[in-house]
Design a protein around this motif. Structure first.
Motif, PDB file in Angstrom:
ATOM      1  N   TRP A  45       0.829  -1.197   0.000  1.00 48.79           N
ATOM      2  CA  TRP A  45       0.000   0.000   0.000  1.00 48.79           C
ATOM      3  C   TRP A  45       0.867   1.251   0.000  1.00 48.79           C
ATOM      4  O   TRP A  45       1.917   1.301   0.636  1.00 48.79           O
ATOM      5  N   TRP A  46       0.395   2.267  -0.718  1.00 46.01           N
ATOM      6  CA  TRP A  46       1.022   3.582  -0.752  1.00 46.01           C
ATOM      7  C   TRP A  46      -0.064   4.622  -0.555  1.00 46.01           C
ATOM      8  O   TRP A  46      -1.198   4.435  -0.977  1.00 46.01           O
ATOM      9  N   HIS A  92      -1.621   0.605 -14.448  1.00 46.86           N
ATOM     10  CA  HIS A  92      -0.245   0.259 -14.097  1.00 46.86           C
ATOM     11  C   HIS A  92      -0.165  -0.666 -12.887  1.00 46.86           C
ATOM     12  O   HIS A  92       0.827  -0.693 -12.172  1.00 46.86           O
ATOM     13  N   GLY A  93      -1.229  -1.425 -12.625  1.00 44.69           N
ATOM     14  CA  GLY A  93      -1.142  -2.523 -11.683  1.00 44.69           C
ATOM     15  C   GLY A  93      -1.805  -2.344 -10.333  1.00 44.69           C
ATOM     16  O   GLY A  93      -1.690  -3.225  -9.478  1.00 44.69           O
ATOM     17  N   ALA A  94      -2.509  -1.263 -10.084  1.00 45.34           N
ATOM     18  CA  ALA A  94      -3.184  -1.104  -8.793  1.00 45.34           C
ATOM     19  C   ALA A  94      -4.337  -2.102  -8.697  1.00 45.34           C
ATOM     20  O   ALA A  94      -5.142  -2.227  -9.609  1.00 45.34           O
ATOM     21  N   GLU A 150      -5.368   6.054  -1.112  1.00 46.03           N
ATOM     22  CA  GLU A 150      -4.578   4.871  -0.775  1.00 46.03           C
ATOM     23  C   GLU A 150      -4.638   3.910  -1.952  1.00 46.03           C
ATOM     24  O   GLU A 150      -5.720   3.587  -2.438  1.00 46.03           O
ATOM     25  N   LEU A 151      -3.474   3.486  -2.405  1.00 47.01           N
ATOM     26  CA  LEU A 151      -3.381   2.601  -3.562  1.00 47.01           C
ATOM     27  C   LEU A 151      -2.671   1.317  -3.154  1.00 47.01           C
ATOM     28  O   LEU A 151      -1.616   1.359  -2.513  1.00 47.01           O
ATOM     29  N   GLY A 152      -3.238   0.180  -3.568  1.00 48.37           N
ATOM     30  CA  GLY A 152      -2.632  -1.113  -3.276  1.00 48.37           C
ATOM     31  C   GLY A 152      -2.099  -1.765  -4.540  1.00 48.37           C
ATOM     32  O   GLY A 152      -2.857  -2.051  -5.465  1.00 48.37           O
ATOM     33  N   VAL A 198       6.234  -3.629  -5.773  1.00 47.37           N
ATOM     34  CA  VAL A 198       6.784  -2.289  -5.593  1.00 47.37           C
ATOM     35  C   VAL A 198       7.126  -1.667  -6.945  1.00 47.37           C
ATOM     36  O   VAL A 198       6.988  -0.450  -7.137  1.00 47.37           O
ATOM     37  N   ASP A 199       7.542  -2.493  -7.909  1.00 46.60           N
ATOM     38  CA  ASP A 199       7.858  -1.969  -9.245  1.00 46.60           C
ATOM     39  C   ASP A 199       6.649  -1.318  -9.910  1.00 46.60           C
ATOM     40  O   ASP A 199       6.796  -0.339 -10.658  1.00 46.60           O
ATOM     41  N   ASP A 200       5.441  -1.853  -9.637  1.00 45.89           N
ATOM     42  CA  ASP A 200       4.229  -1.243 -10.196  1.00 45.89           C
ATOM     43  C   ASP A 200       4.062   0.177  -9.660  1.00 45.89           C
ATOM     44  O   ASP A 200       3.715   1.094 -10.402  1.00 45.89           O
ATOM     45  N   TRP A 201       4.292   0.341  -8.368  1.00 43.96           N
ATOM     46  CA  TRP A 201       4.212   1.674  -7.774  1.00 43.96           C
ATOM     47  C   TRP A 201       5.249   2.611  -8.398  1.00 43.96           C
ATOM     48  O   TRP A 201       4.933   3.751  -8.715  1.00 43.96           O
ATOM     49  N   ASP A 202       6.473   2.117  -8.572  1.00 41.45           N
ATOM     50  CA  ASP A 202       7.534   2.953  -9.143  1.00 41.45           C
ATOM     51  C   ASP A 202       7.175   3.425 -10.551  1.00 41.45           C
ATOM     52  O   ASP A 202       7.394   4.593 -10.901  1.00 41.45           O
TER      53      ASP A 202
END
Length: 141
Positions: A3-4, A33-35, A50-52, A56-60
């Motif tokens: 989560w971010w 992009h993968g959320a 809040e995004l799940g 971690v690469d998807d978030w980047d």
């Protein structure tokens, strides 16, 4: 799931207006992009997204998109009103129970302070004591 959180606080304009203007494009970019999960939270004085993501690469990859950079640059207060951090934020944690006050000193009571006996006191005399002079008059023998 990683989560971010993107927290936007009110500034010159309310954060709700920022969400209305950039919210859909942020969610579209996140989903493509993968959320896997997302949640908007309206808070007093701001909004929280809040995004799940599974990786971690998807978030980047999401974070480097021009639309995301543009949205984050356009926050009402980009200097003091933008927080981007890992994990869930806002009111997402379980409600906490009210804290009970801890007993001081491992639960023991304070020792009583011993009272010293008071010394007898005399009032100060303002005038020196009067001496009585006895004069004997008598016949000489």
């Amino acid at each position: 799931m990683k989560w971010w959180s993107i927290e936007v606080r009110d500034g010159v304009l309310p954060a709700q207006r920022w969400k209305d203007g950039y919210g859909e494009s942020l969610l579209e970019a996140a989903i493509t992009h993968g959320a896997k999960r997302w949640e908007w939270t309206l808070m007093p004085g701001g909004v929280l997204l809040e995004l799940g993501f599974r990786e971690v690469d998807d978030w980047d990859r999401f974070r480097e998109l021009p639309v995301v950079k543009a949205a984050l640059d356009a926050t009402p207060d980009p200097v003091n009103g933008l927080y981007v951090y890992p994990g869930r934020g806002g009111s997402s944690t379980a409600p906490s129970r009210p804290r009970k006050p801890r007993p001081m000193g491992a639960g023991s009571a304070a020792m009583p302070v011993p009272v010293e006996p008071s010394l007898p006191m005399r009032l100060a005399e303002t005038e020196p004591p009067v001496e009585v002079l006895r004069v004997f008059r008598g016949a000489a023998a």
